[in-house]
Each structure stands twice: as structure tokens, then as C-alpha cells.
Design an enzyme around this catalytic site. Structure first.
Site, mmCIF file in Angstrom:
data_model
loop_
_atom_site.group_PDB
_atom_site.id
_atom_site.type_symbol
_atom_site.label_atom_id
_atom_site.label_comp_id
_atom_site.label_asym_id
_atom_site.label_seq_id
_atom_site.Cartn_x
_atom_site.Cartn_y
_atom_site.Cartn_z
ATOM 1 C CG ASP A 1 -2.220 0.808 0.878
ATOM 2 O OD1 ASP A 1 -2.160 1.642 -0.044
ATOM 3 O OD2 ASP A 1 -3.253 0.642 1.560
HETATM 4 C C1 BGC Z 1 -5.130 3.051 0.068
HETATM 5 C C2 BGC Z 1 -5.346 1.970 -0.962
HETATM 6 C C3 BGC Z 1 -5.230 2.539 -2.357
HETATM 7 C C4 BGC Z 1 -3.872 3.207 -2.489
HETATM 8 C C5 BGC Z 1 -3.624 3.771 -3.864
HETATM 9 C C6 BGC Z 1 -3.870 3.869 -0.199
HETATM 10 O O1 BGC Z 1 -3.765 4.971 0.614
HETATM 11 O O2 BGC Z 1 -5.046 2.451 1.344
HETATM 12 O O3 BGC Z 1 -6.611 1.391 -0.767
HETATM 13 O O4 BGC Z 1 -5.417 1.537 -3.307
HETATM 14 O O5 BGC Z 1 -3.785 4.265 -1.543
HETATM 15 O O6 BGC Z 1 -4.361 4.900 -4.100
#
Ligand code: BGC
Length: 722
Positions: free
Chosen positions: A264
Site C-alpha cells: 500500500d
Molecule cells: C489506500 C489503498 C489505495 C492506495 C492507492 C492507499 O492509501 O489504502 O486502498 O489503493 O492508496 O491509491
């Protein structure tokens, strides 16, 4: 490309080029050299260098930009390895459909697939190769703002809907430019953060992990999802991205997952903040050892991975294996032959918000709305001409939810627009009444709202939470209607009882007072682009509400955690639930049961359950039995009923839930019509994790019932023989 050609490509790459395949940056970083961050910190790297080495990019705008990014990269990369473009397309790209929690309330896997299919087409046209979807974190605490991203508090629903979404999004062949790959997230148990606070630590037993949290991710991988994203949280003391038990043992060895693991947003770098890595280099080592292939956005891999290999701390074979997984994905998507994949400006124009897509979004919004209360108020008669539309969200455009694309509000059909489209002659008296933000205390608008309510034949009282109160990083400690909304509601309800309260929110709220005073309540969640049309049709009966709660609604935050599939305790509270029972498992100051239970929801018609039968009384290992439920529409309107099947295992070696949803089916019934709904129960569905976290089924009596949580009816029993 053949596997052999991919291997040759890998062999021809320098260590730095290999590392490049394992880093992802934000499109803005090499287009405008801007660093967009959702986490703290971050270094800016030279745009040209990023553009040359990066293997993948997230968050870009449209087909034009997707092509430009690919062109820039291919021109700079001596190996001409195309970029992977990823985006969070969670509930629609330009045509926004209801938030996942609302979709869960539809109890309709086919509808989820239909919506995903439309999102796939729009996303492919936009140039997306991978969507960070589905999010299947089972969530049982509405304080967590990300509960809106999940379908349900029940892993069965999350797994089934997640799998339906994966199949509809990926199709049969990823090299088809209209198909895109799915990244399941957030592995694992992100929804169980302590105290409902986002990013917070999770501590669950292995039994709980395997029974409640892992099955939904597994279901999506079984459906073919090509990527998975470890969660931000520490799971039993170790952040997921560095959690070898989770990633190496469970994901790779036990489940045999051979796709791509992507961290993430800066989760690798955050290993330092968690306090398990001394610095970014240490973090890169830990994440790589745990099997995280791509480092999203920040620079831990980019800056340190090659060095770690040179120092012998990470073997080049480990890096090679990760790079091969990324190259294989690119190859499967056909990017070496067609680096633009589906990016097509003309297709974008044709598909975005086209009538067919709007129709699906409207239907989904109608089918996911939950009628919570109705004292013969709804549906409104079409002869009603003077309608007061009151409340802070009366003319709101931001009804799309956290993951809608920027600018989505421009395309929302508002409530006045929806009503006017259905009832062109209606006279609308619109009053905001008050605000809905935390600090709002201004009640000056209430008298005018009351006057409008007095004048009108019917009132639509539009309440809820501002759109940015749910989503990532948006946990709440209280779940009331923010601002002076209840004051407005009290005043309006006093002067006009022909009032339907309509709610827009991204989580189950505490509606205890509203439920006592409002004659009708319709929960709309965030319905997306077609909000106004769907709402008008529901209020005037052109659509019949059929949503059922996929997560219970508490009476008070103090009831959390309150899973519907709780266990009995040694001293369960005897009925009635509205007063405490001495020395039982109860609260002195409130009932045990939620205000509205899991599976609950009303309709404009009535359904009667006539019979539940099983085709046999005994089954053995690996056998199955059939359960048939007969349901009749005894009302005057056609409608859809969600037939829910619950299981009880009264005696087992570990305590089992008092009610466990094991299947569901939505059926359409004309007035007077009855249908037999047939479910198959396989012995495997009777299994659970014993004290040592081994999956077993134990011989003995089982019971099946229908109805909904806390209101089971028509129970039959059968025996699982040794
Ligand atoms: C979120 C994810 C997301 C990623 C990309 C993160 O902050 O937890 O769910 O896919 O950002 O945008």
C-alpha cells in the site's frame, strides 16, 4: 511473449533496471514532478530518471495522459518494457455506482458483476491496466471510515461479491484491451483495527483470522485476481507488508498465489514508523523478504534494493522472482505488443455516462437502498404536488462516496432534478435548514424549514454525513448525525408527520432518536451518479426498496463490537431485550440487539415464508443436502425478497455463532406469487476452525433457518454423521 523470451529479457536487465520494475510512482511525479502523498514524508526524485526506470504508475487522469505516460517512458527506457498503469476504480470510473457497502445491501452478486463490467469498460478506455479493487476487508465497526469500501460485515458476502467483481473485471483473457486486472486488498484484517481507528493495530487469534478475515481475500484469488495488496496495519505485532507468516506462509505456500504483491501507499517506508525497521533500507529488506514485489510510491526499494543485493543481504534470485512476476503480468495484459492496452479517447467519450451505464447505476442505487422504517408514509402518492425538500443534503451533489473520481459531483443527478424528472408539475419548497459539519451550531435556517414543512403536503428530510466523513483516514468516535441535524428533524417532524427521512452516509450511523420520531426512513448510502433519479423513483413507488443491511446498525457506539454472528456466552440474556436481566450478558442501560439487525430491510410489499424443508435428515463427509424455502408475495406490489439461510451448530468443540449466514438469494415475486428457493449445503460449509486453527467439521446436529439476523424463522435440523 513466451516465458523463455521473458526470461531472456530478465537476464538482459541490469540490477537497477530490475529494481525499477519493482517501484511504482505517482503519474504527477514524472509529469509535473509533483509528489502527491497520502502518507507523511517523501522525497522528490528527478522526473527524467523516474520516467526511465519506473515499472509502474498509479493515479493518472485519462486516456490521453495514459498514452503520453507510456510514450515518455518507452522513449526513455532502453529495454522498452511498458509501464503498468494502475488506478483506484472502486465503484465506477466516470459513471459512479453505489459505494461497496451499499452494493452489499443489494445482496445481489449479479448486480455487482454488472456494475463491475461497466466500470471495466470505462476504465479500459481510460487506459487503466490494473484497478486496486476489490477491497474485501470484513469490517464490523462503523467508526472505521473505510467500512464504506467493503461490502459487508460478513465474509461470505465479501468473498462472493469480490469474486463476482474479479471475474467481471478481468474477463477470460487479460490481453483483451477491454479487460483489466484486479488487485485484492488489504491483506489482512485491515478492518479489525483497534477502536475503529484507521491504520490501527490488529490483534486477532489465528482462528478468528482464518474464519472471519482470510476467506474473502482467498475467494477473490480463487476467482483469479492477479495482484494483492498487504494492509497498512500491524497484524498480531507485525505490519502486513513485512509479515512473513501472512505473505510467505499463507499467501504463497498455502494458497499457492503466484501473482504480484504490491505494497500500500508507502507502507514499506512506514515500517520505520511502525518501529520494526531501523531505516528505509531495513524496511526494504523486510518487505522484500516477506515477498512484497512492488513498493508503492515512496523510495525504499528504489534507493536501497540494489545496495541490499550487492551487500548480499537480499539474493538476486529473490529480486528476479519478483521482477518475473511483474513481467508476466505485463505480458498477460499484452502490453509488450500493445502498450496502450484499451486507452482510447473516442471510447471514453462514448462510454462515460452513456444511457446504458446510467441505467445500471440507477438500478444499483435503487437496489441497494434500505427502507428502515415506514409507517404507511411511503410510497408517496403522485397526486401530492407541494413537496418540502428539507435538510443540509437537499441539493447536494457530493453523493458519490470517497473513491469516486475527482469531479464526480459535476455529473450527479441531484434530488430536485430527480423529482422534477419524475413529477414535472411538482412544486418544491427547498430549505437547507442547517449544516451537517461537526462544528455547525447555526440553527437560523430552521424556522424557514419549519414553515416550508407546514405548507407542504409531504416532506423529504434529507440528512446524513458529508461525503468526506467516511473513507480512508476518516474514522469517527461518535456515529450521530453531525451538526444540528437532529434539532432540524425534531422541528420539522413536529409540524408535518407526512415526512420521510432520507439518509446519505458512508457507514451505519446511530439513528436511535430519528428511528423513534420519523415515520419513515430510507437509507440511500452514497448512491452515485444517478442519486436523484433513484431516490425519486423509490419515494414515489416506481421502484420498490429491496436492500437489506449488510452490516447491523447500532443503537450506540458503546455496543461495538457487535457482530451479528456472535456466540451465546454461558449466560445469554433472556428475552425481552429491552430491559436488563440480572447476571446475564447484557447492558444495564440499553438493549443488546442493534437498532437494525444484519439482513434487515423493508419493502412496499409483504413477503411470507411458508415452508422450509430439507431433502434428507442425515449427511456424511463430502455430501450435500438441499434446503428449500417457500416464500410468497402477499402484498399488492411486485418486489424482490432476499432469502437468507442461516446455520447453527448447537454443540461443537469450540463455541459457534448463534446464527451464521451460509447462503442468500434474491427473488422477484409478483403480487400473490410464491417461489421455492433451493439452496445446497455442502459438508464443507459445516466446517470451522478448531482451537488449534485446523479446519474441521464435527458430527452432530445442525440447524438451518431463514429470516434475518436476530429474527430467525422456520428452523429445521439435520445430522452430520461420522
Ligand atoms: C489506500 C489503498 C489505495 C492506495 C492507492 C492507499 O492509501 O489504502 O486502498 O489503493 O492508496 O491509491
Amino acid at each position: 511473449m513466451t516465458e523463455q523470451a521473458l526470461k531472456e529479457l530478465l537476464d538482459s536487465m541490469t540490477l537497477e533496471e530490475k529494481v525499477g520494475q519493482l517501484v511504482q510512482c505517482n503519474a504527477g511525479q514524472f509529469i509535473a514532478n509533483q509528489l502527491e502523498i497520502t502518507g507523511p514524508g517523501g522525497e522528490l526524485l528527478p522526473a527524467e530518471e523516474l520516467c526511465r526506470v519506473m515499472g509502474s504508475v498509479l493515479t493518472f487522469e485519462d486516456a490521453k495522459q495514459a498514452k503520453a505516460l507510456q510514450d515518455m517512458h518507452l522513449a526513455a527506457d532502453p529495454k522498452k518494457i511498458p509501464l503498468l498503469l494502475m488506478l483506484d476504480v472502486i465503484h465506477g470510473l466516470r459513471t459512479t455506482y453505489p459505494i461497496p457497502l451499499a452494493m452489499g445491501c443489494s445482496f445481489d452478486d449479479d448486480l455487482v458483476a454488472e456494475c463491475a463490467d461497466m466500470a471495466r469498460k470505462e476504465s479500459a478506455a481510460c487506459g487503466v491496466h490494473v484497478t486496486f479493487n476489490p477491497m474485501v476487508d470484513t469490517a464490523r465497526d462503523a467508526r472505521w471510515g473505510r467500512i464504506l469500501e467493503t461490502n459487508s460485515e460478513e465474509p461470505l458476502i465479501n468473498g462472493r461479491m469480490g469474486a463476482a467483481l474479479v471475474k467481471a473485471t478481468q474477463g477470460r483473457d487479460l490481453s483483451d484491451p477491454e479487460n483489466i486486472a484486479c488487485c485484492v486488498k488489504h491483506f489482512a484484517a485491515y478492518g479489525a483495527g483497534e477502536a475503529g481507528r484507521d491504520y490501527n493495530a490488529v490483534d486477532v487469534s489465528e482462528r478468528m483470522l482464518r474464519e472471519t478475515y482470510l476467506p474473502a481475500y482467498k475467494a477473490c484469488l480463487d476467482a483469479g485476481a492477479r495482484l494483492i495488496m498487504p494492509s497498512f496495519n500491524a497484524l498480531n505485532g507485525i505490519p502486513s507488508v513485512a509479515n512473513k507468516t501472512l505473505m510467505n506462509r499463507i499467501l504463497r505456500e498455502e494458497w499457492g498465489f503466484d501473482g504480484v504483491v504490491i505494497s500500500d501507499y508507502d507502507a514499506v517506508g512506514e515500517l520505520v514508523t511502525h518501529g520494526v525497521a531501523a531505516d528505509a533500507k531495513d524496511a526494504a529488506r523486510l518487505a522484500m523478504e516477506a515477498g512484497c514485489d512492488i513498493d508503492m510510491v515512496k523510495n525504499a526499494y528504489y534507493l536501497h534494493l540494489a545496495e541490499l543485493v550487492r551487500e548480499g543481504k537480499i539474493s538476486e534470485e529473490t529480486v528476479d522472482a519478483a521482477v518475473m512476476r511483474v513481467l508476466r503480468l505485463k505480458n498477460e495484459l499484452g502490453l509488450f505488443e500493445n502498450p496502450y492496452h484499451g486507452a482510447d479517447e473516442k471510447a471514453e467519450e462514448e462510454l462515460y455516462l452513456c444511457p446504458a451505464h446510467r441505467e445500471i447505476a440507477r438500478r444499483a442505487a435503487e437496489e441497494s437502498a434500505v427502507l428502515l422504517k415506514n409507517e404507511c408514509i411511503l410510497p408517496f402518492r403522485k397526486s401530492i404536488k407541494k413537496i418540502a425538500l428539507i435538510g443540509p443534503f437537499a441539493e447536494e451533489t457530493r453523493l458519490n462516496g470517497f473513491w469516486s473520481r475527482p469531479g464526480a459531483e459535476k455529473y450527479t443527478v441531484t434530488i430536485p432534478e430527480g423529482i422534477r424528472a419524475l413529477l414535472p408539475d411538482a412544486e418544491l419548497l427547498i430549505q437547507k435548514g442547517c449544516g451537517a459539519e461537526f462544528g455547525d451550531t447555526d440553527t437560523e435556517g430552521i424556522p424557514a424549514a419549519v414553515r416550508a414543512a407546514e405548507e407542504a403536503e409531504a416532506v423529504i428530510l434529507v440528512l446524513g454525513e458529508p461525503e468526506n466523513y467516511s473513507g480512508e483516514g476518516r474514522s469517527r468516535a461518535e456515529l450521530n448525525l453531525p451538526g444540528p441535524q437532529m434539532e432540524l428533524a425534531r422541528a420539522v417532524l413536529q409540524v408535518n408527520r407526512n415526512t420521510a427521512a432520507v439518509l446519505f452516509n458512508g457507514r451505519p450511523l446511530v439513528l436511535t432518536e430519528l428511528a423513534e420520531s420519523a415515520p419513515a426512513i430510507l437509507e440511500m448510502w452514497y448512491p452515485g451518479t444517478e442519486a436523484g433519479n433513484a431516490l425519486a423513483r423509490l419515494l414515489w413507488g416506481d421502484a420498490n426498496p429491496c436492500g437489506r443491511l449488510s452490516a447491523g446498525m447500532p443503537r450506540s457506539v458503546g455496543q461495538y463490537p457487535m457482530p451479528y454472528n456472535r456466540t451465546n456466552t454461558g449466560r445469554p440474556k433472556p428475552p425481552p431485550d429491552d430491559r436488563p436481566a440480572p447476571f446475564s450478558s447484557c447492558y444495564l442501560d440499553m438493549p443488546n440487539l442493534p437498532l437494525y439487525s444484519f439482513g434487515y430491510g423493508l419493502s412496499y410489499t409483504d413477503f411470507q415464508y411458508e415452508r422450509l424443508t430439507t431433502d434428507r435428515k442425515t449427511i456424511h463427509k463430502n455430501e450435500e443436502l438441499k434446503v428449500t424455502v417457500t416464500v410468497r408475495n402477499t402484498g399488492k406490489r411486485a418486489g424482490k425478497e432476499t432469502v437468507q439461510l442461516y446455520l447453527q451448530d448447537p454443540v461443537a468443540s469450540v463455541v459457534r455463532p448463534i446464527q451464521q449466514l451460509i447462503d442468500y438469494r434474491k427473488v422477484f415475486l409478483e403480487p400473490g406469487e410464491s417461489k421455492n428457493v433451493c439452496f445446497t449445503i455442502r459438508e464443507q460449509q459445516l466446517r470451522f476452525f478448531d482451537f488449534t486453527a485446523h479446519e474441521v467439521s464435527e458430527a452432530g446436529e445442525f440447524r438451518v433457518s431463514t429470516g434475518y439476523a436476530d429474527h430467525l424463522i422456520l428452523t429445521e435440523s439435520f445430522i452430520l454423521a461420522d
